[in-house]
Design a protein around this motif. Sequence first.
Motif, PDB file in Angstrom:
ATOM      1  N   MET A 251       0.823  -1.202   0.000  1.00 43.25           N
ATOM      2  CA  MET A 251       0.000   0.000   0.000  1.00 43.25           C
ATOM      3  C   MET A 251       0.861   1.257   0.000  1.00 43.25           C
ATOM      4  O   MET A 251       0.525   2.267  -0.634  1.00 43.25           O
ATOM      5  CB  MET A 251      -0.908  -0.012   1.235  1.00 43.25           C
TER       6      MET A 251
ATOM      7  N   TYR B 171      -7.776  -1.055   4.391  1.00 41.99           N
ATOM      8  CA  TYR B 171      -7.130  -0.648   3.141  1.00 41.99           C
ATOM      9  C   TYR B 171      -7.256   0.866   2.948  1.00 41.99           C
ATOM     10  O   TYR B 171      -6.280   1.567   2.642  1.00 41.99           O
ATOM     11  CB  TYR B 171      -7.797  -1.395   1.989  1.00 41.99           C
TER      12      TYR B 171
ATOM     13  N   PHE C 140      -4.094   3.459   2.993  1.00 38.25           N
ATOM     14  CA  PHE C 140      -3.816   4.259   1.797  1.00 38.25           C
ATOM     15  C   PHE C 140      -3.878   5.747   2.119  1.00 38.25           C
ATOM     16  O   PHE C 140      -2.998   6.522   1.733  1.00 38.25           O
ATOM     17  CB  PHE C 140      -4.806   3.926   0.685  1.00 38.25           C
TER      18      PHE C 140
END
Length: 359
Positions: free
Chosen positions: A131, A161, A165
């Motif tokens: 990521m 996620y 990010f």
Amino acid sequence: MAGYIKKEPVRLGLVATLSGTHAELGVQIRNGAQLAVEKINETGGIAVRPVELVICDDLGTREGALAADEKLITAGVAAIIGHSTSAQTLTGLTITGPAHIIMLGPSISSPIFTGKSEYFFRVHPSFLDGMQGFAQHIYNRQLTKIAILYDMNNAAYTETYRTAFTDKYQQLGGTIAGEAAFSSTVKPDFNPLLVKLHEKNADALLIIAADIDTAMIAQHARLMGWKIPLFAAAWAQTETLIYHGGQAVEGMEIEQAYTLTSQDPDYLDFKQRYQDRFGRFPSFGAAYGYEATMVLAAALHKTGGKTKGLRQALLEIRDFKGLTNNFSFNQYGDVVRPIYLNVIRNGKFTYLDTLTQGQ
């Protein structure tokens, strides 16, 4: 198999979402595991015993996951390969952990599973390192204002996620122009969500969702004339994305812990056998379903096919030969493997770059 056909089989459980709109990943995992079991049995089985794959559909629900794992434990499986999503894996561990049954995740990448259970292993690396590289890549493209659309139904994956990010992207100097969430448990209406995000004047759109939803989001975005670059999470990388996305997903970039251009002889053999057997191209789910089954078999050889001692046997495995690279489990049952960047070109996934080198 004639030498051991009458012996009690070593039963391996496999549980994944095998029905419904999000079944493609689970089906690929099952197919890969089936190929592995066939190969294992062709070469003598485990401790001169045939391997039997006991397959259950978790239906993509909490209730389905609990029922499936309980059924597999009752069936006397030595270990369980699964689930295909983080949400069902979290649920399943409440059953398999107390039962001291190894669950080996073929497609689980959320970092929330690190150290979650001493009986959980995975062949897919945590997406955390990848990521960082993914966010850096997008920012380096001078795309400094991004919108995010994600499926909150699989929050154990998508929320983690999105957060990982966002943290990295903002650290680099990027701005999150807007965010929107939907639930894939009902047929979502993407148009109003995309209209709101479109108004934020973002440079790019990151989609964190399954294959079919990612494809539909891309279709709706293009139909409304929104032509900004599209990026997607690894969860979406199956043939379903390309089949349903069509021209709308051309140019979409996806991070993935699976190189589709490997020339490793084992991978090429696997790909050919998969295509011959199922008439389709194998996704990362198929490859990791295969690897999960093969590494379990290697550990079960050490235990004579028994559950007792299996955790230690897995931890002792070093540089196991996977389809594209070698891997070992650390003390938490995790692996460190390269993360790649792929792009959809001419209706095919194409290698673009390497985001992390792994070990």
